[in-house]
Design a protein around this motif. Structure first.
Motif, PDB file in Angstrom:
ATOM      1  N   GLN A  98       4.243  15.878   5.024  1.00 37.42           N
ATOM      2  CA  GLN A  98       3.515  16.772   4.387  1.00 37.42           C
ATOM      3  C   GLN A  98       1.973  16.540   4.874  1.00 37.42           C
ATOM      4  O   GLN A  98       1.531  17.669   5.191  1.00 37.42           O
ATOM      5  CB  GLN A  98       3.453  16.471   2.731  1.00 37.42           C
ATOM      6  N   LEU A  99       1.525  15.525   5.009  1.00 34.49           N
ATOM      7  CA  LEU A  99       0.118  15.060   5.600  1.00 34.49           C
ATOM      8  C   LEU A  99       0.119  15.345   6.877  1.00 34.49           C
ATOM      9  O   LEU A  99      -1.143  15.898   7.506  1.00 34.49           O
ATOM     10  CB  LEU A  99      -0.017  13.691   5.028  1.00 34.49           C
ATOM     11  N   ASN A 153       2.659   3.757  -6.537  1.00 39.53           N
ATOM     12  CA  ASN A 153       2.501   4.298  -5.632  1.00 39.53           C
ATOM     13  C   ASN A 153       3.529   5.700  -5.440  1.00 39.53           C
ATOM     14  O   ASN A 153       3.494   6.287  -4.301  1.00 39.53           O
ATOM     15  CB  ASN A 153       2.818   3.400  -4.314  1.00 39.53           C
ATOM     16  N   TYR A 189       8.478  12.543   2.134  1.00 38.32           N
ATOM     17  CA  TYR A 189       7.883  13.683   1.731  1.00 38.32           C
ATOM     18  C   TYR A 189       6.587  13.677   2.147  1.00 38.32           C
ATOM     19  O   TYR A 189       5.950  14.216   2.892  1.00 38.32           O
ATOM     20  CB  TYR A 189       7.976  14.054   0.324  1.00 38.32           C
ATOM     21  N   ALA A 190       5.910  12.618   1.733  1.00 38.47           N
ATOM     22  CA  ALA A 190       4.405  12.577   1.946  1.00 38.47           C
ATOM     23  C   ALA A 190       3.942  12.412   3.339  1.00 38.47           C
ATOM     24  O   ALA A 190       3.035  13.112   3.731  1.00 38.47           O
ATOM     25  CB  ALA A 190       3.844  11.005   1.179  1.00 38.47           C
ATOM     26  N   PHE A 241      -2.479   8.688   5.217  1.00 37.74           N
ATOM     27  CA  PHE A 241      -3.660   9.344   5.128  1.00 37.74           C
ATOM     28  C   PHE A 241      -4.595   8.498   6.386  1.00 37.74           C
ATOM     29  O   PHE A 241      -5.312   9.141   7.109  1.00 37.74           O
ATOM     30  CB  PHE A 241      -4.305   9.077   3.979  1.00 37.74           C
ATOM     31  N   ALA A 242      -4.154   7.225   6.523  1.00 45.57           N
ATOM     32  CA  ALA A 242      -4.969   6.487   7.836  1.00 45.57           C
ATOM     33  C   ALA A 242      -4.564   7.112   8.867  1.00 45.57           C
ATOM     34  O   ALA A 242      -5.416   7.079   9.789  1.00 45.57           O
ATOM     35  CB  ALA A 242      -4.358   5.016   7.652  1.00 45.57           C
ATOM     36  N   VAL A 293       1.077   7.168   0.747  1.00 42.69           N
ATOM     37  CA  VAL A 293       0.018   8.328   0.712  1.00 42.69           C
ATOM     38  C   VAL A 293      -1.087   7.602   1.397  1.00 42.69           C
ATOM     39  O   VAL A 293      -1.628   8.432   2.416  1.00 42.69           O
ATOM     40  CB  VAL A 293      -0.435   8.839  -0.639  1.00 42.69           C
ATOM     41  N   VAL A 294      -1.560   6.279   1.207  1.00 44.66           N
ATOM     42  CA  VAL A 294      -2.613   5.904   1.692  1.00 44.66           C
ATOM     43  C   VAL A 294      -2.311   5.579   3.291  1.00 44.66           C
ATOM     44  O   VAL A 294      -2.994   5.915   4.127  1.00 44.66           O
ATOM     45  CB  VAL A 294      -3.121   4.564   0.967  1.00 44.66           C
ATOM     46  N   ARG A 295      -1.082   5.212   3.427  1.00 46.41           N
ATOM     47  CA  ARG A 295      -0.903   4.667   4.990  1.00 46.41           C
ATOM     48  C   ARG A 295      -0.677   5.902   5.787  1.00 46.41           C
ATOM     49  O   ARG A 295      -0.975   5.995   7.053  1.00 46.41           O
ATOM     50  CB  ARG A 295       0.578   3.840   4.904  1.00 46.41           C
ATOM     51  N   VAL A 314      -9.189   2.639   7.161  1.00 43.91           N
ATOM     52  CA  VAL A 314      -9.368   3.052   6.027  1.00 43.91           C
ATOM     53  C   VAL A 314     -10.238   2.560   5.225  1.00 43.91           C
ATOM     54  O   VAL A 314     -11.303   3.388   4.749  1.00 43.91           O
ATOM     55  CB  VAL A 314      -7.887   2.877   5.015  1.00 43.91           C
ATOM     56  N   THR A 354       0.800  -1.015   0.025  1.00 47.73           N
ATOM     57  CA  THR A 354      -0.009   0.144  -0.048  1.00 47.73           C
ATOM     58  C   THR A 354       0.914   1.183   0.061  1.00 47.73           C
ATOM     59  O   THR A 354       1.912   1.299   0.464  1.00 47.73           O
ATOM     60  CB  THR A 354      -0.875  -0.004   1.205  1.00 47.73           C
ATOM     61  N   GLY A 355       0.487   2.273  -0.843  1.00 44.81           N
ATOM     62  CA  GLY A 355       1.289   3.436  -0.773  1.00 44.81           C
ATOM     63  C   GLY A 355       1.571   4.357   0.482  1.00 44.81           C
ATOM     64  O   GLY A 355       0.729   4.205   1.257  1.00 44.81           O
ATOM     65  N   SER A 396      -8.311   5.335  -1.728  1.00 44.07           N
ATOM     66  CA  SER A 396      -7.339   4.622  -1.203  1.00 44.07           C
ATOM     67  C   SER A 396      -7.525   2.945  -1.057  1.00 44.07           C
ATOM     68  O   SER A 396      -6.414   2.277  -1.533  1.00 44.07           O
ATOM     69  CB  SER A 396      -6.955   5.100   0.303  1.00 44.07           C
TER      70      SER A 396
END
Lengths: 275, 332
Positions: A218-219, B201, A214-215, A110-111, A106-108, B27, A103-104, B237
């Protein structure tokens, strides 16, 4: 002669790709930092004189270091259990550790926004418990960045160390146990020293990964918790200060590559199984 | 295995796994919510946020772009990476030692520095358009996985088989496709999956290279999260998660053993004398449907070509950055 020609022509396209798209551009970026009108080191001087940027560099090193230390500790014990688990369990546990890696970033990251937000799960829980002062502001703090980074890198650490720990023969551990060594002694005297090279490899991956991320900052860190990656992006794409961005790039490259080189050298020297 | 693990360690491991998998479950739960704001546990279940993804053209476009870019980049990287891996193993003595280090550089140099440098030199300096810059940057990014993984499987390949085929009159090119490649197929598949996942990704390189009109899914998600905090991002996501898994399964199961081989049946027994039955049967089954495979390959090629279609209306991420954050859940 024929062989050299064949070898070069087969590896030629890939070599060209790396040289044209990586070696030349990155070298140009680093070279640009010394080509300032005010003298070759003026940009670095400006970087170090700015309290804000010094703080960003320091914060990045701090976050990367804490992430690495926690990931090593958590990853080591988890990998130990995984590597000694019975066959079927072991493959299930390895698949479960691989899954987050697929999982990318960003997704992780975001969680964790859902978990740590003001109305997030953690705060709802604290309010429900009736804790004083809840809900707490948890996002955009150094802690939230570190938690998400640990979350990001523990699977990597576990997978790196499972490979190393699996290679420790059972016989060695059983021999120690039958000679009366306690579990802590086995850990300290046998398993840990044998795993040190793997720990170093994993630690380098985690440190360089979190140092250049970075991500996640940033988030979860926003502008309040700017790190080197977000500073680079902010300099290049928001402030259009390409000299500043190039300076950040050069510092990142130097830190990353010197850590990789130093640690691989140390790992080679510390390997007790080396002949 | 007589050595026992202490219960404290097992409990610790369980906690670590809860920590690793919990957020992903959250998520998925948030994506199924029927409220207009992100919350967990969901108050009611619905798929409306998944429908919403396809109503939003920005997401629709970036999903397609990301998939095409990942496919094209992986294929390009394999195209230059397989010969390079072969050369590194076959002509090791004739080639300088630093060459194999060169191919690892894209993972050694910080990704974000690579992205910035590509923007400086390739996109702005050399005037390469956005799409082509992405099609140089992503293959570069995934090349190390291709070269390393395929090199590893070539390292255990016995090159005397190849020499035998050539001495018996098989042309070197045909030998490569019928003898060498089938023997390293598992490596090629692993490289494909790793490269695809890395590309789809990727944030740090795309961040600098995507420009007006063309964006990738992770960049679009980042831009969206900066402005809104609704379950759409959660459902995107989840979609991204399942797309990745689907590609893995499809590549493994279907294309798997015949993806690049020309004559899948001819070398079944000779190339893998002691291969397990299951794999052999799978290989034969795959062999029977070569026609279908070729159709699939054409489809992939067409999909990659679709990358050149217009991407005019995709949003410009840079405009959105950091300006107007509405903050429905009080993240501050």
């Amino acid at each position: 002669m024929v062989k050299r020609f064949a070898g070069w022509s087969l590896s030629g396209p890939a070599t060209l790709l790396v040289v044209i798209c990586l070696v030349v551009p990155v070298a140009a970026t680093i070279a640009a930092t010394f080509a300032s009108d005010a003298g070759p080191f003026a940009l670095y001087q400006a970087f170090l004189e700015s309290g804000f940027r010094r703080r960003v560099l320091w914060r990045t090193l701090e976050v990367a270091l804490v992430t690495t230390i926690v990931s090593v500790i958590v990853g080591f014990f988890t990998a130990y259990v995984v590597s000694r688990a019975p066959g079927r369990w072991r493959s299930v546990l390895i698949i479960l550790a691989v899954f987050p890696l697929l999982t990318g970033v960003v997704v992780r990251s975001f969680a964790w926004l859902i978990v740590l937000g003001r109305n997030g799960i953690a705060n709802n829980f604290f309010v429900w418990l009736g804790l004083d002062g809840a809900p707490y502001p948890m996002l955009y703090t150094q802690g939230s960045v570190i938690i998400a980074m640990i979350y990001l890198f523990v699977p990597l650490m576990v997978l790196t160390l499972v490979g190393v720990l699996e290679n420790i023969p059972d016989d060695v551990i059983e021999a120690a146990a039958s000679l009366g060594a306690s579990e802590t002694a086995i850990f300290r005297e046998i398993i840990f020293p044998l795993a040190v090279p793997g720990i170093i490899v994993g630690a380098v991956l985690v440190f360089t990964g979190s140092f250049t991320s970075y991500a996640t900052p940033q988030l979860l860190g926003g502008d309040q918790q700017m790190m080197m990656g977000t500073l680079l992006h902010q300099r290049a794409m928001v402030a259009f200060d390409w000299d500043g961005a190039a300076t950040v790039s050069a510092i990142m490259v130097v830190v990353t590559i010197s850590i990789v080189l130093a640690m691989t050298r140390i790992a080679r020297r510390l390997n007790p199984m080396a002949t | 295995m007589t050595h026992r693990i202490s219960p404290a360690l097992i409990a610790f491991t369980v906690l670590v796994y809860l920590f690793l998998l919990g957020p992903l479950v959250i998520v998925i739960g948030a994506a199924l919510s029927d409220t207009t704001f992100l919350t967990f546990p969901p108050q009611g279940l619905s798929l409306r946020w998944f429908e919403k993804i396809f109503e939003m053209s920005a997401f629709r476009r970036t999903i397609v772009t990301s998939l095409q870019l990942a496919f094209a980049s992986t294929l390009l990287a394999l195209l230059v990476g397989i010969p390079a891996a072969y050369a590194l193993n076959r002509y090791r003595i004739a080639l300088p030692g630093w060459l194999s280090t060169l191919f690892v550089l894209p993972v050694l140099v910080p990704e974000i520095v690579l992205g910035f440098s590509l923007l400086r030199s390739i996109q702005v300096g050399a005037g390469v358009p956005v799409l082509w810059a992405l099609l140089l940057g992503h293959p570069l990014l995934v090349l190390p996985y291709c070269v390393r993984v395929i090199s590893a499987s070539l390292a255990s390949f016995d090159f005397s088989i190849e020499e035998a085929a050539i001495s018996l009159g098989c042309s070197p090119v045909k030998t490569f496709f019928t003898i060498v490649l089938p023997n390293v197929q598992s490596g090629v598949i692993a490289a494909f999956i790793l490269a695809f996942i890395t590309s789809i990704n990727d944030v740090s390189v795309s961040l600098f290279l995507t420009g007006p009109g063309i964006s990738t899914l992770p960049i679009q998600i980042l831009a969206h999260v900066e402005q809104f905090f609704d379950p759409v991002v959660a459902s995107v996501s989840v979609l991204l998660m399942f797309l990745t898994i689907a590609v893995m399964v499809v590549v493994e199961r279907n294309l798997g053993l015949t993806f690049l081989a020309k004559y899948p049946d001819a070398h079944d027994r000779t190339a893998h004398p002691d291969e397990p039955d299951r794999a052999l049967r799978r290989k034969q089954r795959a062999g029977r449907s070569v026609a279908r495979r070729r159709l699939g390959r054409i489809g992939v090629a067409l999909g990659c070509l679709g990358l050149w279609q217009d991407h005019d209306a995709a949003p410009d991420r840079r405009v959105s950055a950091a300006h107007h954050r509405n903050d429905p859940v009080g993240r501050h």
